[in-house]
Design an enzyme around this catalytic site. Structure first.
Site, short mmCIF file in Angstrom:
data_model
loop_
_atom_site.label_atom_id
_atom_site.label_comp_id
_atom_site.label_asym_id
_atom_site.label_seq_id
_atom_site.Cartn_x
_atom_site.Cartn_y
_atom_site.Cartn_z
CB SER A 134 -6.55 3.51 28.44
OG SER A 134 -6.37 2.54 29.44
CG ASN A 187 0.15 4.41 15.31
OD1 ASN A 187 0.48 4.94 16.37
ND2 ASN A 187 -1.01 4.65 14.73
CB ILE A 241 -7.97 -1.49 15.12
CG1 ILE A 241 -9.08 -2.55 15.13
CG2 ILE A 241 -8.55 -0.08 14.99
CD1 ILE A 241 -10.03 -2.46 16.32
CB SER A 242 -2.61 0.04 15.22
OG SER A 242 -2.93 -0.52 16.47
CG HIS A 263 -8.36 0.71 6.75
ND1 HIS A 263 -9.72 0.94 6.63
CD2 HIS A 263 -8.02 1.22 7.97
CE1 HIS A 263 -10.16 1.54 7.73
NE2 HIS A 263 -9.14 1.72 8.55
#
Length: 338
Positions: free
Chosen positions: A33, A117, A140-141, A200
């Protein structure tokens, strides 16, 4: 008129994302969402590779699923809401993509997201380890440099760890590098490929411009500026959105690209290569992103760093201490979990 225009666009999108024959991949999106989750789910719904799309979040998933379910593509969509429905969302999944978590705001680094996270990723990956231990896990978090070690440690705790099936999605760094190089050289970005290795976040993002195809050359000052822009591109978007979010649309595109490559490889397509942050022996870091050959069982072969320039060597040397610290932070988080 509009519908006549829409169909070719839809077909082109589907073609651009995959060249494989139709398949029956069952994909789950955890955090469906959110700012990345919604456009990512849309791109997955639009792919002929996906036969079942299960969406999970702690709010709004029934609405997102209902909305997507009206799209005239073959993927069957179902929404799951709250922790008690998570097991049903995961059962039978081939691929799980996790964009869940809080986004960056101006002035924040990816590392500032750690406390929130880390807990979210540990909780979701524990459910994956229990309910779909054989699935490919795409994280992806952020901060990915820590959330991948968290995922690995959680899977180890459950006795189901397979390093060939856990991927940190760094694809957006490659997408950005391709775009920025193409802009500077007047090339079609779809035909540019720049490997991006390391991690990243900030200076751990190491674009190997020397390995770009087609071959490109830049004066050293321009190369340094280009490298800096690739490393700080996420911050560029956060600032431009002025508190209204981070890179969500481009991240959704990059996440979908990685999932489609992975599913293509799982289908038996040969020669599928993507960079990803995985367990690695390429450097003294236990996790490192390099080009990977993907296969039916996930990571088939780590293609390594390859031939690099002294400038790129220096970037790797400077990135390693930060990467090691981020990796340790993730591992320690799981070890200290109650």
């Amino acid at each position: 008129m509009l519908s006549a225009l829409a169909r070719p666009v839809g077909a082109a999108l589907r073609r651009s994302f995959s060249t494989s024959a139709q398949n029956n991949a069952k994909v789950a999106v955890l955090g469906a969402s959110g700012g990345i989750g919604q456009p990512l789910s849309l791109l997955l719904k639009n792919s002929p590779l996906v036969s079942r799309l299960t969406l999970y979040d702690i709010a709004h998933t029934p609405g997102v699923a209902a909305d997507l379910s009206h799209i005239e593509t073959r993927a069957n969509v179902k929404g799951y809401l709250g922790p008690e429905q998570l097991p049903d969302c995961l059962k039978g999944c081939d691929v799980v993509v996790i964009p869940a978590g809080v986004p960056r705001k101006p002035g924040m680094t990816r590392d500032d997201l750690f406390n929130t996270n880390a807990t979210i990723v540990a909780t979701l990956t524990a459910a994956c380890a229990q309910h779909c231990p054989e699935a490919m896990i795409c994280i992806i978090s952020n901060p990915v440099n820590s959330t991948i070690p968290i995922t690995a440690e959680v899977f180890k705790k459950h006795g189901v760890y397979n390093p060939n099936k856990i991927f940190g999605v760094t694809t957006l760094d490659i997408v950005r590098a391709n775009t920025f190089v193409a802009e500077l050289k007047g090339l079609d970005p779809a035909r540019v490929n720049v490997p991006v290795i390391g991690g990243h976040a900030g200076k751990t993002i190491i674009p190997l411009i020397s390995q770009c195809t087609p071959k490109v050359d830049f004066p050293q000052d321009q190369l340094a500026t280009l490298t800096g822009r690739i490393q700080e591109a996420g911050t560029e978007v956060v600032k431009a959105k002025a508190g209204a979010g981070s890179a969500t649309l481009s991240m959704a595109y990059a996440g979908a690209r990685f999932v489609f490559s992975l599913v293509d490889a799982m289908n038996g397509k040969e020669g599928v290569i993507e960079c990803s942050f995985v367990q690695s022996k390429e450097t003294e870091c236990t996790y490192f992103s390099t080009p990977l050959l993907l296969g039916k069982k996930g990571l088939e072969k780590n293609l390594g760093i390859g031939k690099i320039t002294p400038f790129e060597e220096k970037m790797i040397a400077e990135a390693i201490p930060e990467l090691k610290a981020s990796i340790k932070k993730g591992e320690d988080f799981v070890k200290n979990m109650k």
